[in-house]
Design a protein around this motif. Structure first.
Motif, PDB file in Angstrom:
ATOM      1  N   GLY A 109      55.957  32.868  10.993  1.00 33.32           N
ATOM      2  CA  GLY A 109      55.856  33.579  12.253  1.00 33.32           C
ATOM      3  C   GLY A 109      57.034  34.498  12.450  1.00 33.32           C
ATOM      4  N   LEU A 110      57.438  34.685  13.709  1.00 28.76           N
ATOM      5  CA  LEU A 110      58.555  35.575  14.016  1.00 28.76           C
ATOM      6  C   LEU A 110      59.247  35.137  15.306  1.00 28.76           C
ATOM      7  N   ILE A 111      60.510  35.547  15.403  1.00 28.30           N
ATOM      8  CA  ILE A 111      61.318  35.382  16.603  1.00 28.30           C
ATOM      9  C   ILE A 111      61.708  36.767  17.091  1.00 28.30           C
ATOM     10  N   ALA A 112      61.538  37.017  18.395  1.00 29.37           N
ATOM     11  CA  ALA A 112      61.947  38.286  18.984  1.00 29.37           C
ATOM     12  C   ALA A 112      62.984  38.009  20.067  1.00 29.37           C
ATOM     13  N   ASN A 113      64.109  38.706  19.995  1.00 28.09           N
ATOM     14  CA  ASN A 113      65.211  38.508  20.937  1.00 28.09           C
ATOM     15  C   ASN A 113      65.917  39.843  21.151  1.00 28.09           C
ATOM     16  N   GLN A 156      49.636  26.560  23.050  1.00 27.77           N
ATOM     17  CA  GLN A 156      49.340  25.913  21.774  1.00 27.77           C
ATOM     18  C   GLN A 156      47.832  25.864  21.572  1.00 27.77           C
ATOM     19  N   TYR A 157      47.416  26.160  20.352  1.00 25.36           N
ATOM     20  CA  TYR A 157      45.981  26.198  20.070  1.00 25.36           C
ATOM     21  C   TYR A 157      45.710  25.615  18.681  1.00 25.36           C
ATOM     22  N   PHE A 203      48.352  27.208  16.165  1.00 27.25           N
ATOM     23  CA  PHE A 203      49.106  28.388  16.588  1.00 27.25           C
ATOM     24  C   PHE A 203      49.937  28.049  17.825  1.00 27.25           C
ATOM     25  N   ILE A 204      51.155  28.608  17.861  1.00 24.59           N
ATOM     26  CA  ILE A 204      52.063  28.390  18.975  1.00 24.59           C
ATOM     27  C   ILE A 204      52.671  29.728  19.377  1.00 24.59           C
ATOM     28  N   ALA A 205      52.727  29.990  20.669  1.00 31.53           N
ATOM     29  CA  ALA A 205      53.464  31.132  21.209  1.00 31.53           C
ATOM     30  C   ALA A 205      54.287  30.632  22.382  1.00 31.53           C
TER      31      ALA A 205
END
Length: 294
Positions: free
Chosen positions: A159-163, A109-110, A118-120
């Protein structure tokens, strides 16, 4: 069976708060345990379409996470998560008895400034049918999100989700959080969207839609018939979209209880690689969760 499930509900709802009082931060910049969330939900019997009988769903969730402060504006999060979904379905059904996730929860988190955050996050782990932990069930779903505070009342996110297991391996997402009146808030996001009203300092009432589900890989065939045997090693998308009402109560400074009740409006189990899907009719649901932060 009923007794074992009631015991599982009790453990799910009680073990998290117990951990909350058992740990202390290792240093000013590191907390081994910062938040604990536990939950249980039940979806009542509903007819499966295509004359496949009736299905009910029991779901148990537990996650515990800590954090490491890298700077005043950057933080790493780290933890574990466990989700188990039990399906009460006919013996001849082409659905598995259980769906299960056991994963690490890793994130970054930033805060760039007063407006941008921003979160990853990534969840490497095993997403299968609960029968075995096998390499084929390993997956690492990813979430990347940016949020922009246009004002104190309005926050946009995208944002996006990758699965890799999902029918949609990369999915864009967007949402907002809008405090449109004193004590009133509108949320559009995942896994919850709707209106919230702050009744008082400890109680918030909600109405809207919630999501439950996941993507898994079977390790065994869900039966002995030729059709069932063809589903061994198949990927399964499970989802429920629900409409309901609920509330959150602050039991103490760091402990919150959330209850939701309503109806599922879309329940489906999709073997997307094989083009086979089963859907359930609308059914009542109830969910309860405890969240601890310290």
């Amino acid at each position: 069976m009923i007794l074992s499930r009631l015991l599982a509900v009790a453990v799910t709802l009680c073990v998290g708060p117990a951990f909350t009082h058992a740990s202390a931060p290792a240093s000013s910049g590191f907390r081994l345990l910062d938040t604990v969330n536990t939950g249980f939900s039940y979806t009542a019997d509903a007819d499966l379409r295509r004359g496949a009988g009736e299905l009910s769903v029991w779901r148990y969730e537990l996650d515990a996470s800590g954090r490491t402060a890298l700077s005043p504006d950057a933080t790493l999060t780290h933890g574990i998560g466990f989700v188990r979904t039990e399906l009460d379905r006919p013996e001849a059904s082409l659905l598995p008895e259980t769906l299960q996730e056991l994963s690490l929860r890793l994130g970054w988190q930033y805060r760039r400034d007063a407006n941008w955050r921003f979160i990853a996050s990534v969840r490497p782990g095993f997403f299968g049918d609960g029968r075995a932990v096998e390499a084929d069930t390993f997956n690492a779903p990813f979430l990347g999100l940016a949020s922009y505070a246009a004002s104190r009342e309005l926050i946009w996110s995208f944002g996006l989700i990758a699965n890799a297991f999902s029918d949609n391996p990369v999915l864009p997402i967007a949402g907002l959080r809008w405090e449109f009146a004193p004590a009133w808030r509108f949320d559009l996001g995942f896994p919850r969207a709707g209106v919230a009203w702050e009744l008082n300092r400890t109680t918030t009432l909600t109405a809207g839609a919630t999501f439950q589900g996941g993507t898994y890989r079977l390790t065994r065939a869900p039966g002995s018939s030729p059709a069932a045997r063809s589903l061994a090693d198949a990927k399964l998308d499970y989802r429920e979209i629900r409409l309901g009402v609920g509330g959150t109560v602050a039991l103490s400074a760091g402990l919150k209880l959330t209850i939701d009740v309503g109806m599922t409006v879309d329940q489906r189990f999709d073997y997307h690689e094989l083009g086979f899907e089963q859907r359930g009719d609308p059914a009542a649901f109830a969910a309860v969760a405890l969240g601890g932060r310290f």
